[in-house]
Design a protein around this motif. Structure first.
Motif, PDB file in Angstrom:
ATOM      1  N   LYS A 219       1.908  -6.652  14.921  1.00 23.02           N
ATOM      2  CA  LYS A 219       0.530  -7.140  14.897  1.00 23.02           C
ATOM      3  C   LYS A 219      -0.466  -6.022  14.643  1.00 23.02           C
ATOM      4  CE  LYS A 219      -2.773  -9.913  17.545  1.00 23.02           C
ATOM      5  NZ  LYS A 219      -3.006 -10.682  18.794  1.00 23.02           N
ATOM      6  N   SER A 220      -0.215  -4.852  15.221  1.00 26.14           N
ATOM      7  CA  SER A 220      -1.171  -3.744  15.100  1.00 26.14           C
ATOM      8  C   SER A 220      -1.228  -3.163  13.693  1.00 26.14           C
ATOM      9  CB  SER A 220      -0.810  -2.631  16.096  1.00 26.14           C
ATOM     10  OG  SER A 220       0.481  -2.106  15.807  1.00 26.14           O
ATOM     11  N   SER A 221      -0.155  -3.321  12.915  1.00 25.03           N
ATOM     12  CA  SER A 221      -0.115  -2.750  11.565  1.00 25.03           C
ATOM     13  C   SER A 221      -0.174  -3.808  10.469  1.00 25.03           C
ATOM     14  CB  SER A 221       1.159  -1.912  11.388  1.00 25.03           C
ATOM     15  OG  SER A 221       2.319  -2.689  11.614  1.00 25.03           O
ATOM     16  N   SER A 222      -0.287  -5.080  10.843  1.00 28.06           N
ATOM     17  CA  SER A 222      -0.290  -6.151   9.844  1.00 28.06           C
ATOM     18  C   SER A 222      -1.468  -6.040   8.882  1.00 28.06           C
ATOM     19  CB  SER A 222      -0.306  -7.520  10.540  1.00 28.06           C
ATOM     20  OG  SER A 222      -1.488  -7.671  11.313  1.00 28.06           O
ATOM     21  N   GLU A 223      -2.599  -5.517   9.350  1.00 27.77           N
ATOM     22  CA  GLU A 223      -3.774  -5.423   8.491  1.00 27.77           C
ATOM     23  C   GLU A 223      -3.634  -4.340   7.418  1.00 27.77           C
ATOM     24  OE1 GLU A 223      -7.194  -4.989  10.999  1.00 27.77           O
ATOM     25  OE2 GLU A 223      -7.393  -7.162  11.248  1.00 27.77           O
ATOM     26  N   THR A 224      -2.573  -3.568   7.475  1.00 28.27           N
ATOM     27  CA  THR A 224      -2.351  -2.539   6.456  1.00 28.27           C
ATOM     28  C   THR A 224      -1.424  -3.024   5.342  1.00 28.27           C
ATOM     29  OG1 THR A 224      -0.443  -1.571   7.619  1.00 28.27           O
ATOM     30  CG2 THR A 224      -2.627  -0.747   8.206  1.00 28.27           C
ATOM     31  N   VAL A 225      -1.043  -4.308   5.350  1.00 27.31           N
ATOM     32  CA  VAL A 225      -0.073  -4.806   4.369  1.00 27.31           C
ATOM     33  C   VAL A 225      -0.567  -4.580   2.941  1.00 27.31           C
ATOM     34  CG1 VAL A 225      -1.005  -7.175   4.499  1.00 27.31           C
ATOM     35  CG2 VAL A 225       1.331  -6.783   3.693  1.00 27.31           C
ATOM     36  N   PHE A 226      -1.836  -4.763   2.696  1.00 26.85           N
ATOM     37  CA  PHE A 226      -2.403  -4.550   1.365  1.00 26.85           C
ATOM     38  C   PHE A 226      -2.278  -3.082   0.955  1.00 26.85           C
ATOM     39  CE2 PHE A 226      -6.181  -3.370  -1.152  1.00 26.85           C
ATOM     40  CZ  PHE A 226      -5.992  -4.162  -2.269  1.00 26.85           C
ATOM     41  N   LEU A 227      -2.585  -2.182   1.873  1.00 29.00           N
ATOM     42  CA  LEU A 227      -2.510  -0.746   1.580  1.00 29.00           C
ATOM     43  C   LEU A 227      -1.071  -0.290   1.376  1.00 29.00           C
ATOM     44  CD1 LEU A 227      -5.078   0.564   4.233  1.00 29.00           C
ATOM     45  CD2 LEU A 227      -5.498  -0.095   1.864  1.00 29.00           C
ATOM     46  N   LEU A 228      -0.162  -0.791   2.196  1.00 31.09           N
ATOM     47  CA  LEU A 228       1.246  -0.396   2.089  1.00 31.09           C
ATOM     48  C   LEU A 228       1.846  -0.832   0.757  1.00 31.09           C
ATOM     49  CD1 LEU A 228       2.443  -1.214   5.727  1.00 31.09           C
ATOM     50  CD2 LEU A 228       2.074   1.057   4.723  1.00 31.09           C
ATOM     51  N   LEU A 229       1.545  -2.054   0.342  1.00 32.27           N
ATOM     52  CA  LEU A 229       2.086  -2.528  -0.936  1.00 32.27           C
ATOM     53  C   LEU A 229       1.517  -1.729  -2.106  1.00 32.27           C
ATOM     54  CD1 LEU A 229       2.105  -6.404  -0.440  1.00 32.27           C
ATOM     55  CD2 LEU A 229       4.076  -4.883  -0.566  1.00 32.27           C
ATOM     56  N   SER A 230       0.264  -1.348  -2.038  1.00 33.36           N
ATOM     57  CA  SER A 230      -0.320  -0.554  -3.124  1.00 33.36           C
ATOM     58  C   SER A 230       0.359   0.815  -3.229  1.00 33.36           C
ATOM     59  CB  SER A 230      -1.823  -0.380  -2.893  1.00 33.36           C
ATOM     60  OG  SER A 230      -2.082   0.469  -1.777  1.00 33.36           O
ATOM     61  N   GLN A 231       0.745   1.379  -2.094  1.00 30.88           N
ATOM     62  CA  GLN A 231       1.416   2.673  -2.103  1.00 30.88           C
ATOM     63  C   GLN A 231       2.862   2.557  -2.596  1.00 30.88           C
ATOM     64  OE1 GLN A 231       0.794   3.791   1.973  1.00 30.88           O
ATOM     65  NE2 GLN A 231      -1.247   4.616   1.607  1.00 30.88           N
ATOM     66  N   VAL A 232       3.454   1.383  -2.423  1.00 33.82           N
ATOM     67  CA  VAL A 232       4.825   1.158  -2.879  1.00 33.82           C
ATOM     68  C   VAL A 232       4.882   0.988  -4.396  1.00 33.82           C
ATOM     69  CG1 VAL A 232       6.752  -0.482  -2.867  1.00 33.82           C
ATOM     70  CG2 VAL A 232       5.659   0.196  -0.706  1.00 33.82           C
ATOM     71  N   PHE A 233       3.937   0.214  -4.948  1.00 31.00           N
ATOM     72  CA  PHE A 233       4.054  -0.222  -6.334  1.00 31.00           C
ATOM     73  C   PHE A 233       3.198   0.566  -7.328  1.00 31.00           C
ATOM     74  CE2 PHE A 233       5.173  -4.211  -4.017  1.00 31.00           C
ATOM     75  CZ  PHE A 233       6.484  -4.303  -4.467  1.00 31.00           C
TER      76      PHE A 233
END
Length: 499
Positions: A311-325
């Motif tokens: 829950k604490s890191s769910s709001e970073t999903v957009f940022l994490l995917l951008s760093q992956v792709f």
């Protein structure tokens, strides 16, 4: 060069661009009308993108994807409510407000419009509205500073205060010197950056992850309710409470009618007729960016299926995917889009606070100043509000979402009904507007601080309804015909006929 270095370079380029735009606006700001309203010269596209960027903040890139990632499409109701509210605002408020604020002795702020529209010689309505703006927006600006500090802390491991003061300082500089035009032009750049990031991330992710049909299957395997807008309706016993929860969430859309930093964009349009073009651009931007945010979250559910985000890191999903792709520099531009969302909202709110201090509190007591001095007083007002907000932001444990939701409800409940009645009801009185406005603001303060109440119904709903009821009842009891008000109302209606 490390990935983090590429990302920091991208963010530095973005921040320098914002300062350059602020300097451009500074050279074109000569009087208080320029500083507060860009001399009513905004083109439709500029007004639309500026309103969207200053409205959505970091919620669009972090809050919404995080909620969808955790709960599925049931959390999309807030986006649906906001989109409907924004469309209604552009359709029914924008053209009339643009016309009426000019007809009513060229009012350049919402408090001054209330006073001039209702011919309130006591100044009580205008002063009360200005105080409400300062109270709620100081909390709102503070929430943006908290978000900035947490952003750099989470993304780069920086000290919270370093990130907070850097973003606050740059936003303050281009807002102080560029005024409304500077805030608006940076909003446009920030809105375009947000749009590009929210469209690019899900498209690239889907392409790299493969077949769309396989993706849909995997999504429902991970979360069977991910695509269910009504997943709260689990059985006959709880359908009523689920319906209330959905209504409460969608009721965020009511807030649009009373948000000063959005309404002022309507007032700054070149003409009432251009509201139609601006509406199409603004709502198109809003729908596409919301769809991008939702799609990103759904992709994240599948991509992180084996190692789910908590829950604490769910709001970073957009940022994490951008760093992956993406390449690190492009990922840095995506990170800059988050900063853009935060900064665009802060700058717009600072300008409105400045106008409340100078136009609605300083000038109202009869003090006169040269155009240059008024502009400098406006800049001083921005600085004062920013300093107070920064002091509040020193508490890093402040809840960003709670502060934003509270301020949004406060403006929607205090100003929303008054704005609508000012534009559509001839018998509104200053006494009725003041009584309703104070009732709406007080209801939000009381309801929003009682947990059992606010957990079951967003405080904007009772605040908005009570304001509307009190305003109508008191106005009916105190109404007296005023020929000037009647004439101005008729002129406004003629100007917007057919728009």
């Amino acid at each position: 060069m490390s990935d983090q270095a590429f990302q920091l370079i991208a963010i530095a380029v973005y921040l320098c661009a914002m300062l350059a735009i602020g300097y451009f606006a500074f050279k074109r700001t000569t009087n208080i009308d320029d500083y507060m309203l860009a001399d009513r010269g905004l083109k439709p596209g500029v007004a639309a993108l500026s309103a969207g960027a200053s409205d959505m903040s970091g919620w669009l890139l972090m809050g919404l994807p995080g909620a969808i990632y955790l709960n599925g499409l049931i959390s999309a109701w807030i986006a649906i409510g906001l989109t409907i509210g924004a469309w209604l605002n552009w359709k029914f408020v924008a053209p009339r407000l643009r016309s009426y604020t000019e007809v009513a002795q060229n009012a350049i702020t919402i408090p001054s419009f209330f006073e001039k529209r209702l011919k309130d010689n006591s100044h009580a309505l205008r002063i009360s509205a200005a105080v409400i703006i300062l109270a709620f927006f100081t909390f709102y600006v503070s929430s943006g500073m908290v978000a900035a500090g947490k952003f750099f802390e989470a993304s780069f491991g920086w000290d919270y205060f370093t990130g907070m003061f850097m973003v606050a300082g740059i936003t303050l500089v281009y807002t102080i010197f560029g005024g409304f035009l500077g805030a608006t032009l940076t909003d446009v750049a920030q809105g375009l950056l947000m749009f590009a990031a929210l469209i690019a991330v899900p498209i690239v992710a889907v392409i790299q992850m493969g077949n769309l049909g396989d993706f849909s299957t995997k999504l429902t395997e991970v979360n069977p309710d991910a695509l269910n807008l009504f997943s709260s309706f689990g059985g006959d016993a709880n359908w009523f409470m689920a319906a209330i929860a959905i209504f409460s969430t969608a009721a965020w859309g009511l807030g649009y009618f009373g948000q000063p930093h959005i309404l002022v964009r309507f007032m700054a349009l070149r003409s009432p007729g251009e509201a139609k073009t601006a509406r199409r651009i603004g709502i198109g931007w809003m729908i596409l960016t919301a769809v991008g945010a939702i799609a990103t979250a759904l992709i994240g559910i599948v991509y992180f299926a084996e190692s789910p985000l908590d829950k604490s890191s769910s709001e970073t999903v957009f940022l994490l995917l951008s760093q992956v792709f993406f390449h690190p520099f492009v990922a840095g531009l995506v990170l800059a889009a988050v900063l853009a969302a935060i900064m665009s909202t802060m700058s717009s709110q600072l300008i409105v606070c400045s106008s409340a201090l100078v136009e609605d509190l300083y000038n109202i007591v009869g003090r006169t100043a040269s155009p240059k001095k008024q502009v400098n007083l406006g800049r001083l007002g921005v600085l004062i509000v920013a300093v107070v907000a920064a002091l509040m932001a020193l508490n890093r444990n402040s809840s960003i979402l709670d502060l934003v939701g509270f301020a949004w409800a406060g403006f929607g409940a205090a100003f929303g009904p008054i704005v609508l009645l000012s534009l559509y009801w001839r018998k509104l009185t200053a006494t009725g507007a003041l009584a309703g406005m104070l009732t709406g603001a007080a209801t939000v303060f009381i309801w929003g601080n009682i947990d059992p109440l606010t957990q079951n119904m967003y405080e904007i709903v009772p605040g908005f309804l009570l304001n509307l009821l009190v305003t109508v009842l008191v106005s009916r009891a105190t109404f007296k015909a005023n020929e000037v008000i009647e004439d101005e109302f008729s002129i406004m209606e003629k100007q917007v006929a057919g728009v």
